[in-house]
Design an enzyme around this catalytic site. Structure first.
Site, PDB file in Angstrom:
ATOM      1  N   ASP A  66       1.700   9.760  13.959  1.00  0.00           N
ATOM      2  CA  ASP A  66       2.109   8.778  13.681  1.00  0.00           C
ATOM      3  C   ASP A  66       3.837   8.759  13.574  1.00  0.00           C
ATOM      4  OD1 ASP A  66       2.199   9.399  10.934  1.00  0.00           O
ATOM      5  OD2 ASP A  66       2.029   7.334  10.228  1.00  0.00           O
ATOM      6  N   ARG A  73       0.056  10.822   9.472  1.00  0.00           N
ATOM      7  CA  ARG A  73      -1.405  10.447  10.235  1.00  0.00           C
ATOM      8  C   ARG A  73      -1.805  11.448  11.346  1.00  0.00           C
ATOM      9  NH1 ARG A  73      -2.692   3.969  10.453  1.00  0.00           N
ATOM     10  NH2 ARG A  73      -1.874   3.592   8.240  1.00  0.00           N
ATOM     11  N   THR A  88       0.900  -1.222  -0.100  1.00  0.00           N
ATOM     12  CA  THR A  88      -0.050   0.031   0.119  1.00  0.00           C
ATOM     13  C   THR A  88       0.823   1.307   0.054  1.00  0.00           C
ATOM     14  OG1 THR A  88      -1.447  -1.234   1.412  1.00  0.00           O
ATOM     15  CG2 THR A  88      -2.076   1.172   1.204  1.00  0.00           C
ATOM     16  N   SER A 103       6.127   3.768   8.914  1.00  0.00           N
ATOM     17  CA  SER A 103       5.127   4.742   9.264  1.00  0.00           C
ATOM     18  C   SER A 103       4.807   4.311  10.597  1.00  0.00           C
ATOM     19  CB  SER A 103       3.981   4.569   8.056  1.00  0.00           C
ATOM     20  OG  SER A 103       2.838   5.303   8.769  1.00  0.00           O
ATOM     21  N   HIS A 104       3.297   3.832  10.665  1.00  0.00           N
ATOM     22  CA  HIS A 104       2.725   3.489  12.265  1.00  0.00           C
ATOM     23  C   HIS A 104       3.438   2.274  12.537  1.00  0.00           C
ATOM     24  CE1 HIS A 104       0.546   1.479   9.199  1.00  0.00           C
ATOM     25  NE2 HIS A 104       0.059   0.862  10.072  1.00  0.00           N
ATOM     26  N   ASP A 120       5.926   8.447  10.671  1.00  0.00           N
ATOM     27  CA  ASP A 120       6.476   9.383   9.833  1.00  0.00           C
ATOM     28  C   ASP A 120       5.619  10.748   9.697  1.00  0.00           C
ATOM     29  OD1 ASP A 120       4.125   7.911   8.804  1.00  0.00           O
ATOM     30  OD2 ASP A 120       5.002   7.962   6.600  1.00  0.00           O
ATOM     31  N   LYS A 151      -0.628  12.672   3.095  1.00  0.00           N
ATOM     32  CA  LYS A 151      -1.221  12.841   4.075  1.00  0.00           C
ATOM     33  C   LYS A 151      -0.446  13.590   5.137  1.00  0.00           C
ATOM     34  CE  LYS A 151      -1.509   8.191   6.017  1.00  0.00           C
ATOM     35  NZ  LYS A 151      -0.959   7.285   4.872  1.00  0.00           N
ATOM     36  N   GLU A 172      -8.656   9.334   4.527  1.00  0.00           N
ATOM     37  CA  GLU A 172      -8.754   7.922   4.823  1.00  0.00           C
ATOM     38  C   GLU A 172      -9.060   7.518   6.097  1.00  0.00           C
ATOM     39  OE1 GLU A 172      -5.972   5.263   2.266  1.00  0.00           O
ATOM     40  OE2 GLU A 172      -4.583   6.535   3.103  1.00  0.00           O
ATOM     41  N   GLU A 173      -9.923   6.585   6.432  1.00  0.00           N
ATOM     42  CA  GLU A 173     -10.280   6.262   7.584  1.00  0.00           C
ATOM     43  C   GLU A 173      -9.398   6.000   8.712  1.00  0.00           C
ATOM     44  OE1 GLU A 173      -9.586   2.819   8.589  1.00  0.00           O
ATOM     45  OE2 GLU A 173      -8.770   2.712   6.562  1.00  0.00           O
ATOM     46  N   SER A 174      -8.221   5.373   8.053  1.00  0.00           N
ATOM     47  CA  SER A 174      -6.942   5.302   8.855  1.00  0.00           C
ATOM     48  C   SER A 174      -6.238   6.312   9.442  1.00  0.00           C
ATOM     49  CB  SER A 174      -6.159   4.292   7.999  1.00  0.00           C
ATOM     50  OG  SER A 174      -5.627   5.092   6.758  1.00  0.00           O
ATOM     51  N   ARG A 227      -8.887  -6.563   7.695  1.00  0.00           N
ATOM     52  CA  ARG A 227      -9.431  -5.577   7.975  1.00  0.00           C
ATOM     53  C   ARG A 227     -11.088  -5.560   7.752  1.00  0.00           C
ATOM     54  NH1 ARG A 227      -5.042  -2.802   9.599  1.00  0.00           N
ATOM     55  NH2 ARG A 227      -3.397  -2.108   8.088  1.00  0.00           N
ATOM     56  N   THR A 259      -7.614   2.196  -1.322  1.00  0.00           N
ATOM     57  CA  THR A 259      -6.983   2.597  -0.037  1.00  0.00           C
ATOM     58  C   THR A 259      -5.353   2.880  -0.473  1.00  0.00           C
ATOM     59  OG1 THR A 259      -8.198   1.125   1.510  1.00  0.00           O
ATOM     60  CG2 THR A 259      -5.909   1.401   2.244  1.00  0.00           C
ATOM     61  N   ARG A 274       7.726  -2.620   2.782  1.00  0.00           N
ATOM     62  CA  ARG A 274       7.930  -2.802   4.171  1.00  0.00           C
ATOM     63  C   ARG A 274       8.312  -4.048   4.773  1.00  0.00           C
ATOM     64  NH1 ARG A 274       3.335   1.083   6.607  1.00  0.00           N
ATOM     65  NH2 ARG A 274       3.844   2.944   5.353  1.00  0.00           N
TER      66      ARG A 274
HETATM   67  C1  VG1 Z   1      -2.810   1.316   5.831  1.00  0.00           C
HETATM   68  C2  VG1 Z   1      -4.036   1.952   5.859  1.00  0.00           C
HETATM   69  C3  VG1 Z   1      -4.259   2.822   4.464  1.00  0.00           C
HETATM   70  C4  VG1 Z   1      -2.818   3.875   4.560  1.00  0.00           C
HETATM   71  C5  VG1 Z   1      -1.582   2.859   4.672  1.00  0.00           C
HETATM   72  C6  VG1 Z   1      -0.277   3.723   4.747  1.00  0.00           C
HETATM   73  O1  VG1 Z   1      -2.769   0.424   4.672  1.00  0.00           O
HETATM   74  O2  VG1 Z   1      -5.251   1.295   5.892  1.00  0.00           O
HETATM   75  O3  VG1 Z   1      -5.395   3.926   4.613  1.00  0.00           O
HETATM   76  O4  VG1 Z   1      -2.852   4.612   3.420  1.00  0.00           O
HETATM   77  O5  VG1 Z   1      -1.699   2.094   5.673  1.00  0.00           O
HETATM   78  O6  VG1 Z   1      -0.304   4.466   5.938  1.00  0.00           O
HETATM   79  P1  VG1 Z   1      -3.302  -1.226   4.812  1.00  0.00           P
HETATM   80  O7  VG1 Z   1      -3.033  -1.764   3.265  1.00  0.00           O
HETATM   81  O8  VG1 Z   1      -2.331  -1.742   5.765  1.00  0.00           O
HETATM   82  O9  VG1 Z   1      -4.468  -1.197   5.185  1.00  0.00           O
HETATM   83  V1  VG1 Z   1       1.149   5.038   6.510  1.00  0.00           V
HETATM   84  O10 VG1 Z   1       0.752   6.200   7.707  1.00  0.00           O
HETATM   85  O11 VG1 Z   1       1.437   3.460   7.374  1.00  0.00           O
HETATM   86  O12 VG1 Z   1       2.144   5.565   5.512  1.00  0.00           O
HETATM   87 CO    CO Z   2       2.331   7.160   8.389  1.00  0.00          CO
END
Ligand code: VG1
Ligand code: CO
Length: 534
Positions: free
Chosen positions: A268, A273, A17, A104-105, A270, A367, A354-356, A487, A335, A21
């Site tokens: 988060d 979020r 996504t 990221s998170h 990076d 974002k 995004e909902e996340s 999810r 997504t 990673r």
């Molecule tokens: C998740 C979230 C998605 C977001 C992505 C990257 O992806 O659902 O909305 O864009 O993380 O966010 P997934 O494929 O795990 O559902 V970040 O802040 O980790 O760059």
């Molecule tokens: Co992030």
């Protein structure tokens, strides 16, 4: 001196996504990072002599990989640049593109996660076409190029010439703070803090610490201590830098407590979020994007109004109602932020979400956590109301979209795939049938037709829509690094104001049970309940 080094392909370097990673030990395999970075360049043309930005969230292995990637580059001091700040630097200095080193998170540390992602010249994450091309290159790579320039000092601001290359170490905060100052009414925000407004920003020991400290406390005059956990740590203090109700529960508890500040927020790993919690009220990310869009014109940067709103498919329909009222376009994308890039570049969408917990606008192509926080503050200052008032008034005007996400983490991959496969074969037979007294109106596997470049992205999540607008959505995460994460997204629209203060899980209970009936989540995963509920 540039050397060419022979290497062998790794076959597991498919970007998900948001970039590649993996666990740190995977990245530490010989030439693993070099292969992927070389494959990025192998998939691109015309970068010779151009500048590249390198950003990173300071997590474990960040510095080591920066030394591997370095060419003619701009890099944040200490190797740090938040994802939105990196996007801004790429755009502002018109560089060729950038490499962002972050998971990221996801947690950081020697046994946790690392990631590498390429952003193009528009500042946004590489589109699918490019990530597919990069993956193809990783499968056939036979050598990479590396410059022997010794160890570059990343801690001192300035330009150094090393091995015929230029490395510019920049202040990671200055350009970003200037951008925010142009979008928001900093005088009004200074007046807000001066009037005694109290705020808590939790940087979760991640990259936004220095940004929040400088902008909120130094530039806007918020009291010292407003930013908490503001020193970025390679392992984020042992926590998940994921700003949600589980990993930032301490913030939630504080905001619901008797002496809560007026406004609480977190970001988060990076910095892309955001978590928004008003005094006594949690704002879901789906609601937040709708409320920001409805009020954005109160901030100077958006006073001309919005061109359109874009949201990812699993994000609730709250923003759709705002778009309808404003008479502007609404776009539903898969997504991942990479799908918003074309809409932003074409000026079809101004705000995306995004909902996340991701919200952003056309000011960058990522974002942006702190941006969302500052826009909320600007709206609070302009309206002179509390977050709770703004939220309840919004629900009264538009109705409330009850919304929750249930994550089943580290499920055995085979079992998760079996669940999705079985669900796919059932899709055609679902419409017209009833589950728990609710009639299914339609069911499909979401496909996105990009209105700008005509590309099609298939299999982006399974949606089951009930009559009356409620829905459940199933998809597998594309960012996890062990096993599979399922999810489940659940949404119910409630127009009746007298039913706007129900407990979310209770308001969604029959849909949650219906989702299990439809997909057999418990039997497939072997889990009695989700690992994380947000
Ligand atoms: C998740 C979230 C998605 C977001 C992505 C990257 O992806 O659902 O909305 O864009 O993380 O966010 P997934 O494929 O795990 O559902 V970040 O802040 O980790 O760059
Ligand atoms: Co992030």
């Amino acid at each position: 001196m540039i050397r060419t080094v022979a290497t062998k392909p790794y076959l597991d370097q498919k970007p998900g996504t948001s970039g590649l990673r993996k666990k740190v030990p995977v990245f530490q395999q010989e030439h693993y990072a070099e292969n992927f970075i070389q494959s990025i360049f192998d998939a691109l043309d015309g970068f010779e002599g151009k500048t590249l930005v390198i950003g990173g969230d300071g997590r474990f292995y960040n510095r080591e990989v920066i030394q591997k990637a370095i060419g003619k580059v701009m890099v944040g001091q200490g190797g740090i640049l938040s994802t939105p700040a990196a996007s801004n630097v790429i755009r502002k200095y018109k560089t060729f593109g950038g490499i962002i080193l972050s998971a990221s998170h996801n947690p950081g540390g020697p046994h946790e996660d690392f990631g590498i992602k390429y952003n193009a010249g528009n500042g946004g994450p590489a589109a699918e076409k490019l990530t597919d091309a990069i993956f193809a290159k990783t499968k056939v790579i036979s050598s990479f190029k590396i410059a022997d320039i010794g160890t570059v000092d990343l801690d001192t601001i300035g330009t150094v010439e090393a091995g015929g290359m230029t490395v510019e170490v920049i202040d990671p905060v200055a350009d970003y703070a200037e951008l925010m100052e142009g979008l928001f009414d900093f005088d009004a925000l200074r007046a807000l803090f001066k009037s005694g407004f109290r705020m808590r920003f939790d940087a979760m020991h991640a990259v936004t610490g220095p940004y929040a400290k400088d902008i909120l406390e130094n530039r806007l005059g918020a009291p010292k201590g407003t930013a908490r956990n503001f020193i970025p740590l390679p392992d984020f203090g042992g926590h998940h830098p994921d700003p949600n109700l589980v990993h930032a529960k301490h913030l939630y508890d504080e905001m619901m407590g008797p002496d809560a500040p007026d406004f609480g927020a977190a970001s988060d790993g990076d910095g892309d979020r955001n978590l928004i919690i008003g005094k006594g009220i949690f704002v879901t990310p789906s609601d937040s994007v709708a409320m920001l869009a409805a009020n954005a014109h109160l901030a100077p940067g958006y006073k001309a109004g919005l061109k359109g709103i874009a949201r990812s498919m699993p994000t609730s329909g709250a923003a759709d109602r705002v778009a309808e009222k404003l008479g502007i376009g609404i776009y539903e994308t898969p997504t991942g932020w990479k799908f918003f890039g074309n809409l932003l570049d074409a000026d079809m969408a101004t705000i995306c979400g995004e909902e996340s917990a991701g919200t952003g606008s056309n000011h960058v192509r990522e974002k942006d956590g702190l941006w969302a926080v500052l826009l909320w503050l600007n709206i609070l200052a302009a309206r002179g109301e509390s977050a709770k008032q703004i939220v309840t008034e919004h629900w009264a005007a538009y109705g409330r979209n009850y919304y929750s996400r249930h994550d089943y983490e580290e499920v055995e991959t085979d079992r998760a795939i079996a669940l999705v496969d079985e669900l796919r074969t059932k899709l055609a037979s679902l419409p017209g049938t009833s589950v728990r007294g609710m009639k299914i109106a339609s069911a499909d596997d979401f496909a996105y037709h990009d209105p700008v470049d005509g590309s099609i992205a298939k299999n982006q999540g399974i949606r089951v829509l009930f009559e009356g607008g409620s829905r459940v959505v199933f998809r597998l995460s594309g960012t996890g690094t062990s096993g599979a994460t399922l999810r489940l997204y659940i949404e119910r629209y409630e127009p009746d104001t007298s039913r706007h203060d129900l407990d979310t899980q209770e308001a969604l209970a029959d849909l949650i049970a219906a989702a299990d009936d439809i997909a057999g989540i418990r039997s497939h995963t072997g889990r009695a309940k989700p690992s994380v509920i947000t």
